[in-house]
Motif scaffolding. Structure first.
Motif, PDB file in Angstrom:
ATOM      1  N   PRO A   1      -5.889   4.255   6.599  1.00 15.70           N
ATOM      2  CA  PRO A   1      -5.614   4.278   5.113  1.00 15.70           C
ATOM      3  C   PRO A   1      -5.941   2.970   4.450  1.00 15.70           C
ATOM      4  O   PRO A   1      -5.140   1.978   4.161  1.00 15.70           O
ATOM      5  CB  PRO A   1      -4.117   4.609   5.229  1.00 15.70           C
ATOM      6  CG  PRO A   1      -3.564   3.759   6.306  1.00 15.70           C
ATOM      7  CD  PRO A   1      -4.697   4.054   7.297  1.00 15.70           C
TER       8      PRO A   1
ATOM      9  N   ASN B   1      -1.085  10.973  -0.556  1.00 10.47           N
ATOM     10  CA  ASN B   1      -1.887   9.906  -0.266  1.00 10.47           C
ATOM     11  C   ASN B   1      -2.728  10.218   0.701  1.00 10.47           C
ATOM     12  O   ASN B   1      -3.703   9.548   1.121  1.00 10.47           O
ATOM     13  CB  ASN B   1      -1.086   8.580   0.004  1.00 10.47           C
ATOM     14  CG  ASN B   1      -0.489   8.816   1.448  1.00 10.47           C
ATOM     15  OD1 ASN B   1      -0.210   9.852   2.105  1.00 10.47           O
ATOM     16  ND2 ASN B   1      -0.003   7.655   1.791  1.00 10.47           N
ATOM     17  N   GLU B   2      -2.890  11.695   1.067  1.00  8.04           N
ATOM     18  CA  GLU B   2      -3.724  11.929   2.027  1.00  8.04           C
ATOM     19  C   GLU B   2      -5.261  11.529   2.058  1.00  8.04           C
ATOM     20  O   GLU B   2      -5.730  11.164   3.076  1.00  8.04           O
ATOM     21  CB  GLU B   2      -3.724  13.796   2.153  1.00  8.04           C
ATOM     22  CG  GLU B   2      -4.351  14.215   3.120  1.00  8.04           C
ATOM     23  CD  GLU B   2      -4.081  13.867   4.417  1.00  8.04           C
ATOM     24  OE1 GLU B   2      -2.909  13.609   4.923  1.00  8.04           O
ATOM     25  OE2 GLU B   2      -4.947  13.779   5.544  1.00  8.04           O
TER      26      GLU B   2
ATOM     27  N   MET C   1      -6.444   8.662   1.231  1.00  5.92           N
ATOM     28  CA  MET C   1      -6.615   7.510   1.979  1.00  5.92           C
ATOM     29  C   MET C   1      -6.895   7.411   3.390  1.00  5.92           C
ATOM     30  O   MET C   1      -7.527   6.721   3.800  1.00  5.92           O
ATOM     31  CB  MET C   1      -4.961   6.752   1.908  1.00  5.92           C
ATOM     32  CG  MET C   1      -4.761   6.074   0.160  1.00  5.92           C
ATOM     33  SD  MET C   1      -3.363   5.087   0.503  1.00  5.92           S
ATOM     34  CE  MET C   1      -4.206   3.406   0.486  1.00  5.92           C
ATOM     35  N   TYR C   2      -6.506   8.476   4.058  1.00  3.87           N
ATOM     36  CA  TYR C   2      -7.054   9.053   5.508  1.00  3.87           C
ATOM     37  C   TYR C   2      -8.345   9.486   5.632  1.00  3.87           C
ATOM     38  O   TYR C   2      -8.780   9.793   6.913  1.00  3.87           O
ATOM     39  CB  TYR C   2      -5.911   9.712   6.074  1.00  3.87           C
ATOM     40  CG  TYR C   2      -4.409   8.854   6.177  1.00  3.87           C
ATOM     41  CD1 TYR C   2      -4.399   8.031   7.294  1.00  3.87           C
ATOM     42  CD2 TYR C   2      -3.588   8.816   5.149  1.00  3.87           C
ATOM     43  CE1 TYR C   2      -3.132   7.385   7.318  1.00  3.87           C
ATOM     44  CE2 TYR C   2      -2.371   7.965   5.067  1.00  3.87           C
ATOM     45  CZ  TYR C   2      -2.334   7.503   6.462  1.00  3.87           C
ATOM     46  OH  TYR C   2      -1.014   6.637   6.469  1.00  3.87           O
TER      47      TYR C   2
ATOM     48  N   ALA D   1       0.216   3.670   1.877  1.00  2.00           N
ATOM     49  CA  ALA D   1       0.205   4.137   3.070  1.00  2.00           C
ATOM     50  C   ALA D   1       0.869   3.079   4.055  1.00  2.00           C
ATOM     51  O   ALA D   1       0.587   3.162   5.309  1.00  2.00           O
ATOM     52  CB  ALA D   1      -1.162   4.317   3.583  1.00  2.00           C
TER      53      ALA D   1
ATOM     54  N   TYR E   1      -9.553   8.317  -3.924  1.00  2.00           N
ATOM     55  CA  TYR E   1      -8.119   8.648  -4.012  1.00  2.00           C
ATOM     56  C   TYR E   1      -7.563   8.237  -5.591  1.00  2.00           C
ATOM     57  O   TYR E   1      -7.774   6.960  -5.928  1.00  2.00           O
ATOM     58  CB  TYR E   1      -7.757   7.756  -2.956  1.00  2.00           C
ATOM     59  CG  TYR E   1      -6.123   7.471  -3.023  1.00  2.00           C
ATOM     60  CD1 TYR E   1      -5.225   8.630  -3.201  1.00  2.00           C
ATOM     61  CD2 TYR E   1      -5.304   6.142  -2.894  1.00  2.00           C
ATOM     62  CE1 TYR E   1      -3.960   8.720  -3.166  1.00  2.00           C
ATOM     63  CE2 TYR E   1      -4.128   6.357  -3.088  1.00  2.00           C
ATOM     64  CZ  TYR E   1      -3.365   7.460  -3.379  1.00  2.00           C
ATOM     65  OH  TYR E   1      -1.971   7.441  -3.434  1.00  2.00           O
TER      66      TYR E   1
ATOM     67  N   SER F   1       0.931  -1.136   0.148  1.00  2.00           N
ATOM     68  CA  SER F   1       0.039  -0.125  -0.096  1.00  2.00           C
ATOM     69  C   SER F   1       0.841   1.366   0.060  1.00  2.00           C
ATOM     70  O   SER F   1       1.969   1.274   0.789  1.00  2.00           O
ATOM     71  CB  SER F   1      -0.962   0.011   1.079  1.00  2.00           C
ATOM     72  OG  SER F   1      -1.520   1.224   1.544  1.00  2.00           O
TER      73      SER F   1
ATOM     74  N   ARG G   1       1.957   9.005   5.368  1.00  2.00           N
ATOM     75  CA  ARG G   1       0.944  10.052   4.923  1.00  2.00           C
ATOM     76  C   ARG G   1       1.603  11.162   4.576  1.00  2.00           C
ATOM     77  O   ARG G   1       2.209  12.088   5.231  1.00  2.00           O
ATOM     78  CB  ARG G   1       0.302  10.432   6.234  1.00  2.00           C
ATOM     79  CG  ARG G   1      -0.852  11.152   6.267  1.00  2.00           C
ATOM     80  CD  ARG G   1      -1.638  11.199   7.501  1.00  2.00           C
ATOM     81  NE  ARG G   1      -2.878  11.997   7.341  1.00  2.00           N
ATOM     82  CZ  ARG G   1      -4.066  11.964   8.389  1.00  2.00           C
ATOM     83  NH1 ARG G   1      -4.031  11.083   9.275  1.00  2.00           N
ATOM     84  NH2 ARG G   1      -4.841  12.640   8.210  1.00  2.00           N
TER      85      ARG G   1
ATOM     86  N   VAL H   1     -12.092   4.999  -0.916  1.00  2.00           N
ATOM     87  CA  VAL H   1     -11.658   5.057   0.296  1.00  2.00           C
ATOM     88  C   VAL H   1     -12.885   4.243   1.339  1.00  2.00           C
ATOM     89  O   VAL H   1     -13.894   4.495   1.046  1.00  2.00           O
ATOM     90  CB  VAL H   1     -11.234   6.483   0.802  1.00  2.00           C
ATOM     91  CG1 VAL H   1     -10.978   6.281   2.447  1.00  2.00           C
ATOM     92  CG2 VAL H   1      -9.975   7.054   0.102  1.00  2.00           C
TER      93      VAL H   1
END
Length: 201
Positions: A97, A65-66, A68-69, A56, A76, A54, A61, A90
DNA sequence: CGGCCGATCAGCT
DNA sequence: GCTGATCGGCCGA
């Protein structure tokens, strides 16, 4: 009538969502109101910070890839190989993530438009049969990263017809295109609708 | 900064 | 089956 998927529907782990997404419809509405869509026939789960494959992995972070959170139901979209985009849904909970990569669609609406984006001589089976191909066909790019799929009028998902997912047999196997990621390389986290000619492989 | 690498694809052998 | 294209992001110096 086609029903948009809700926040609650997305709020589950990646493996569960990867299976639930099979048979659902991904819809892209262009700025000129052109509607493009396809039935999801292949997915991959990226299950969290422990998943070495991944973006993540290890809790990485970054601005890239922000999303994903973000909350479940967020898009995403990332850019890779200097020329391709890929689209993920997501899931999980905020700050976890967890996401599902959409790997292939069976095109439903807007095939002529898809051909102008992908190439005039491509057969139906090649239009959306790959994560970067479907992004090119539907014009999904980095500007759609972080979009809320439960609210956006440009990109969203609709429930599949109940039987489509239940009738079709589902295949399961390793994810595609991973580097040296140890045991994660062969983890069976890819699912597809068996015997569907629009899967990527 | 410099260097490496990638959740891919098309085109060729 | 193999390889080049092509460049943003990340990490280490």
């Amino acid at each position: 009538m086609a029903k948009r998927l809700t926040r609650r529907w997305y709020a589950t782990d990646a493996e569960t969502l990867a299976i639930k997404l099979l048979g659902c419809t991904l819809v892209r509405v262009l700025d000129d109101a052109t509607r493009l869509s396809g039935r999801i026939v292949e997915t991959e789960a990226y299950i969290g910070a422990e998943d070495r494959a991944s973006h993540a992995f290890g809790g990485r972070r970054t601005p890239r890839n922000e999303s994903m959170y973000a909350v479940p139901g967020t898009a995403y979209v990332y850019f890779t190989y200097g020329m391709h985009h890929c689209f993920n849904v997501v899931c999980g909970k905020r700050d976890e993530p967890v996401a599902v990569l959409i790997r292939a669609l069976e095109p439903i609406e807007g095939l002529a438009h898809m051909r102008t984006h992908r190439g005039e001589n491509i057969r139906d089976e090649g239009l959306c049969s790959g994560p970067a191909r479907l992004c090119q066909a539907l014009r999904i790019h980095r500007s759609l990263d972080r979009v809320d799929l439960t609210r956006s009028s440009s990109l969203f998902l609709e429930a599949g017809d109940a039987d489509a997912a239940s009738i079709a047999e589902v295949g399961r196997g390793p994810r595609i295109g991973l580097g040296e990621v140890g045991r994660w390389r062969n983890a069976p986290l890819r699912w597809w609708i068996k015997a569907n000619p629009h899967v990527s492989r």
